[in-house]
Write an enzyme that holds these catalytic residues in place. Structure first.
Site, mmCIF file in Angstrom:
data_model
loop_
_atom_site.group_PDB
_atom_site.id
_atom_site.type_symbol
_atom_site.label_atom_id
_atom_site.label_comp_id
_atom_site.label_asym_id
_atom_site.label_seq_id
_atom_site.Cartn_x
_atom_site.Cartn_y
_atom_site.Cartn_z
ATOM 1 C CG HIS A 71 -2.069 1.137 1.225
ATOM 2 N ND1 HIS A 71 -3.177 0.984 1.933
ATOM 3 C CD2 HIS A 71 -2.111 2.250 0.557
ATOM 4 C CE1 HIS A 71 -4.006 1.846 1.707
ATOM 5 N NE2 HIS A 71 -3.200 2.779 0.751
ATOM 6 C CG HIS A 73 -0.983 6.243 -2.409
ATOM 7 N ND1 HIS A 73 -2.145 5.929 -3.123
ATOM 8 C CD2 HIS A 73 -1.512 5.922 -1.242
ATOM 9 C CE1 HIS A 73 -3.135 5.407 -2.320
ATOM 10 N NE2 HIS A 73 -2.694 5.348 -1.272
ATOM 11 C CB ALA A 152 -5.963 12.038 1.291
ATOM 12 C CG HIS A 228 -5.529 3.083 5.824
ATOM 13 N ND1 HIS A 228 -6.792 3.159 5.992
ATOM 14 C CD2 HIS A 228 -5.432 3.758 4.442
ATOM 15 C CE1 HIS A 228 -7.428 3.591 4.960
ATOM 16 N NE2 HIS A 228 -6.534 4.145 3.954
ATOM 17 C CG ASN A 231 -5.272 5.755 10.262
ATOM 18 O OD1 ASN A 231 -4.459 5.015 10.400
ATOM 19 N ND2 ASN A 231 -5.732 6.948 10.916
ATOM 20 C CG HIS A 263 -1.370 7.769 9.667
ATOM 21 N ND1 HIS A 263 -0.351 8.188 8.802
ATOM 22 C CD2 HIS A 263 -2.355 7.934 8.555
ATOM 23 C CE1 HIS A 263 -0.468 8.930 7.770
ATOM 24 N NE2 HIS A 263 -1.928 8.677 7.682
ATOM 25 C CG ASP A 286 -1.732 5.318 3.036
ATOM 26 O OD1 ASP A 286 -1.766 5.613 1.824
ATOM 27 O OD2 ASP A 286 -2.450 5.817 3.565
ATOM 28 C CG LEU A 321 -3.440 12.507 9.454
ATOM 29 C CD1 LEU A 321 -3.185 10.877 10.277
ATOM 30 C CD2 LEU A 321 -2.126 13.144 9.406
#
Length: 398
Positions: A71, A73, A152, A228, A231, A263, A286, A321
């Protein structure tokens, strides 16, 4: 490795982490792309010792499997949503320098055409020689999530689960999509979860407003993972256990954790680690494009993000976040230093557990003869000293 020995052998002496534990007086033999031997130095075959062309001695150091991030990005100023060969080189070169030897390129909630683009670019990239961290597939985080918990992700692009899209992506790019994150309470989600499960793709929950009961129904349909943890999901209440309650209590669900101390508090990670045994805890970053960069303004997907003191938040909502600037080596260190996991436990969370989850544990994720030589050399205080990917040393650190 089986069959005829190749001439070139690298020997790494130190504390070698094998599936049976740490060999304090150990050695790892790298031959070509793979591992020929991992274990006590006294058991090293004589022909491997004689064939050694490079020998590294770090008796107080640790030799562990490379990290696998399922995971992530982006990083190094780039986002997977903007994928080109150069962008993918920049992301993977940075994360390889942080100990990640394999990863899933993770998308954002976006228009279908944008996701199509990422899949095509990553597929093309995988069909050539990948010089850094291997992209072993794609993780689709959205667009089938809850508008109540977008985090997000851009809520304008959220849609209900669409099996036609999934069928198109999987038929066009076989074995590329390894994980899909969705909100199990949404229209069409249970059917999509069953479809994913039947096609060997990890069905994961995330960005979800589900109740405990809705999660359990999804597990019965084939849901097996949560992204996650803690979250962007309904929290734990003693009368309404919510998503967190289901993830903590259901042994059929594996759980990701962003171990950056931002987090999730280390104490909450400690609780999660105690609940998720037997391969069910997975370290992720993440990480977004700002990872490895200075603070400032960036984007995550198509949303503006501000990064200050390593903390990424949406520009429009500084309480939200927006991914992380975490690296796998930093997450691994936090798990050991602040959460209290042993080196063996933290390594499983960062390597073999994610490898098993996405179906590549026969190739990588542990130090065993016959597997790819995806290897990290750490100092006695867990600082990164060297990175090998498929037997090639990519990074050295003094």
């Amino acid at each position: 490795m089986s069959g005829e020995r190749k001439d070139s052998v690298q020997l790494l002496y130190g504390q070698v982490l094998t599936p049976n534990g740490i060999c304090e007086d150990g050695v790892l033999a790298i031959q070509g792309e793979g591992i020929s031997y991992a274990g006590d130095a006294s058991g090293l075959p004589a022909d491997l010792k004689q064939a050694a062309t490079e020998v590294i001695h770090q008796p107080d150091g640790y030799i562990i499997p490379g990290f696998i991030d399922i995971h992530v990005h982006g990083g190094n100023g780039e986002d997977f949503m903007d994928a080109t060969k150069d962008v993918l080189d920049k992301i993977t070169s940075f994360h390889s320098s942080q100990g990640t030897t394999a990863m899933l390129a993770t998308t954002m909630t976006a228009p279908k055409a944008a996701i199509d683009h990422v899949l095509q670019e990553v597929n093309d990239y995988r069909n050539q020689n990948m010089p850094y961290t291997r992209l072993v597939g794609v993780h689709l985080e959205g667009p089938f999530i809850s508008p109540k918990w977008p985090g997000a992700q851009n809520p304008e692009h959220i849609v209900h689960a669409n099996i036609d899209w999934l069928e198109e992506w999987v038929s066009t790019y076989p074995d590329l999509v390894r994980q899909v994150t969705l909100a199990p309470e949404r229209e069409g989600a249970l059917e999509a979860i069953a479809w994913l499960n039947n096609h060997g793709i990890v069905a994961a929950l995330g960005h979800t407003d589900a109740t405990y009961e809705e999660v359990e129904a999804a597990v019965e349909a084939g849901l097996s993972h949560g992204v996650h943890t803690f979250n962007a999901m309904t929290g734990l209440h003693h009368r309404k256990p919510g998503v967190v309650g289901a993830m903590l209590s259901d042994d059929r669900l594996s759980c990701e954790i962003i171990a950056d101390g931002i987090h999730v508090h280390p104490a909450a990670i400690r609780i999660l680690a105690r609940m998720k045994q037997d391969g069910n805890l997975i370290l992720i970053t993440d990480a977004m494009s700002a990872t490895g960069m200075a603070g400032g303004e960036y984007t995550l997907g198509d949303l503006p993000v501000v990064v200050e003191n390593g903390i990424a938040t949406l520009k429009s909502n500084r309480d939200s976040l927006a991914g992380s600037t975490l690296t796998m080596i930093k997450g691994f260190q936090l798990l050991v230093r602040e959460v209290g996991l042993s080196i063996e436990q933290a390594s499983r969370v960062a390597s073999i557990n994610p490898a098993t989850k996405i179906g590549i544990a026969d190739l990588t994720g542990s130090l065993e003869a016959g597997k790819l030589a995806d290897v990290l050399l750490l100092s006695s205080d867990l600082e990164l000293q060297g990175v090998w990917i498929q037997g090639q040393r990519k990074h050295s650190f003094d």
